[in-house]
Scaffold this motif. Structure first.
Motif, PDB file in Angstrom:
ATOM      1  N   SER A  23       0.834  -1.210   0.000  1.00  0.00           N
ATOM      2  CA  SER A  23       0.000   0.000   0.000  1.00  0.00           C
ATOM      3  C   SER A  23       0.861   1.249   0.000  1.00  0.00           C
ATOM      4  O   SER A  23       2.058   1.206   0.311  1.00  0.00           O
ATOM      5  CB  SER A  23      -0.937   0.009   1.213  1.00  0.00           C
ATOM      6  N   THR A  24       0.243   2.359  -0.361  1.00  0.00           N
ATOM      7  CA  THR A  24       0.901   3.655  -0.360  1.00  0.00           C
ATOM      8  C   THR A  24      -0.132   4.720  -0.001  1.00  0.00           C
ATOM      9  O   THR A  24      -1.350   4.481  -0.109  1.00  0.00           O
ATOM     10  CB  THR A  24       1.527   3.960  -1.730  1.00  0.00           C
ATOM     11  N   THR A  75      -4.224   0.339  -1.829  1.00  0.00           N
ATOM     12  CA  THR A  75      -3.686  -0.986  -1.613  1.00  0.00           C
ATOM     13  C   THR A  75      -3.760  -1.770  -2.915  1.00  0.00           C
ATOM     14  O   THR A  75      -4.825  -1.845  -3.539  1.00  0.00           O
ATOM     15  CB  THR A  75      -4.462  -1.723  -0.511  1.00  0.00           C
ATOM     16  N   ARG A  96       7.135   0.300 -11.382  1.00  0.00           N
ATOM     17  CA  ARG A  96       6.560   1.431 -10.655  1.00  0.00           C
ATOM     18  C   ARG A  96       5.188   1.726 -11.241  1.00  0.00           C
ATOM     19  O   ARG A  96       5.058   1.977 -12.451  1.00  0.00           O
ATOM     20  CB  ARG A  96       7.465   2.646 -10.795  1.00  0.00           C
ATOM     21  N   ILE A 115       3.487   3.425  -6.454  1.00  0.00           N
ATOM     22  CA  ILE A 115       3.769   2.245  -5.659  1.00  0.00           C
ATOM     23  C   ILE A 115       4.613   1.290  -6.493  1.00  0.00           C
ATOM     24  O   ILE A 115       4.468   1.225  -7.718  1.00  0.00           O
ATOM     25  CB  ILE A 115       2.461   1.571  -5.181  1.00  0.00           C
ATOM     26  N   THR A 116       5.514   0.568  -5.838  1.00  0.00           N
ATOM     27  CA  THR A 116       6.359  -0.400  -6.512  1.00  0.00           C
ATOM     28  C   THR A 116       5.807  -1.805  -6.339  1.00  0.00           C
ATOM     29  O   THR A 116       5.413  -2.191  -5.230  1.00  0.00           O
ATOM     30  CB  THR A 116       7.791  -0.354  -5.942  1.00  0.00           C
TER      31      THR A 116
END
Length: 232
Positions: free
Chosen positions: A128-129, A137, A212, A228-229
Motif C-alpha cells: 500500500s501507499t 492498496t 513502478r 507504488i512499486t
C-alpha cells in the motif's frame, strides 16, 4: 508495446526539443510522422484524449502526465510547469486511424533537464501507499509475459471510498514503468459502474523485476497521483 522506440515501420516521434530547462514553465513540441515523413493529423481519442504524453525520469521516481494540443499542421505542444534536473524519457501514446481499424502506439524520446540532479532510490515493493490522505492498496500476483489481474483498493481516512469521479473516461488511470529498462505499459481499466472502493486492473507486464505503478484518480474535484512499486 514497451514504448522504448522512437519509430516503427509506420510512425516516428520527431522533436527538436531534446533539452528542457529545469524548474520553470516551458513548452515541449513534437509531431508524429507517417512512413512518408508527413505529420499525421488524424487521431482517435483514447481515454478521452487524442494524445497522452508522459515524462518519466530515469530513476522511475518522477512522473508527469500531460495532454498536448495539436495545430492544424500536426505539430503538438505540451505545456510543462516544472521538471527537476535529470534524464527523462518522454512517451507519446496515441491511436491513429488506418482504414476501418486503429491501434494504440507508444513512442518515446530521451530528454535531458540540465542541472544538479540527485537520483532517488526506488521505494521497495509494498502492498500500500498513501497520498493526500488516501490509502491505496494493490493486490494480485503477476507472471511476466502472461495476462493477469491486479486489484486497487482506495480508502480515505480509513474508510472505503465510493465517490471517485471519472478522469479520462475511467475512475483510475494506471501507468506502469519497468524500473530497470523504463518499458511502458498502460493498465488503465475500462470504466465500470462502480466508483470505488475496489477496481480490477487487467495487467500483462513483459519483464521480471520492479515495476513502478503511477495511479491517477479524481475525488472531490481534485486529481491525485499515487506511486507504488510492485515486484515480479
Amino acid at each position: 508495446m514497451n514504448g522504448l522506440e522512437s519509430s516503427t515501420s509506420d510512425t516516428t516521434l520527431v522533436t527538436d526539443d531534446s533539452t528542457i530547462p529545469a524548474g520553470q514553465a516551458t513548452t515541449w513540441r513534437f509531431r508524429i510522422d507517417d512512413s512518408g515523413g508527413s505529420a499525421i493529423t488524424e487521431y482517435q481519442a483514447e481515454h478521452g484524449q487524442p494524445m497522452h504524453l508522459y515524462f518519466i525520469r530515469d530513476d522511475s521516481t518522477r512522473f508527469a502526465h500531460l495532454h498536448p494540443t495539436m495545430a492544424d499542421d500536426g505539430n503538438w505542444s505540451a505545456p510543462i510547469s516544472s521538471l527537476v534536473p535529470g534524464r527523462y524519457r518522454a512517451y507519446a501514446q496515441f491511436r491513429t486511424l488506418s482504414g476501418k481499424t486503429s491501434e494504440t502506439q507508444v513512442l518515446s524520446q530521451l530528454v535531458t533537464v540540465p542541472g544538479e540532479g540527485t537520483p532517488e532510490r526506488l521505494p521497495h515493493a509494498m502492498p500500500s501507499t498513501e497520498i493526500d490522505g488516501y490509502t491505496l492498496t494493490v493486490a494480485g500476483k503477476l507472471t511476466p509475459g502472461q495476462a493477469g489481474e491486479l486489484t486497487v483498493d482506495i480508502a480515505r481516512d480509513g474508510e472505503p471510498v465510493f465517490d471517485l469521479q471519472r478522469y479520462e473516461d475511467a475512475y483510475i488511470h494506471v501507468t506502469a514503468i519497468h524500473a530497470q529498462t523504463l518499458a511502458f505499459a498502460d493498465l488503465t481499466p475500462l470504466a465500470s459502474g462502480r466508483q470505488g472502493p475496489e477496481f480490477d486492473v487487467p495487467a500483462k507486464l513483459s519483464k521480471s523485476g520492479d515495476w513502478r505503478l503511477f495511479i491517477e484518480f479524481q475525488a472531490r474535484g481534485q486529481l491525485h497521483t499515487a506511486a507504488i512499486t510492485v515486484a515480479l
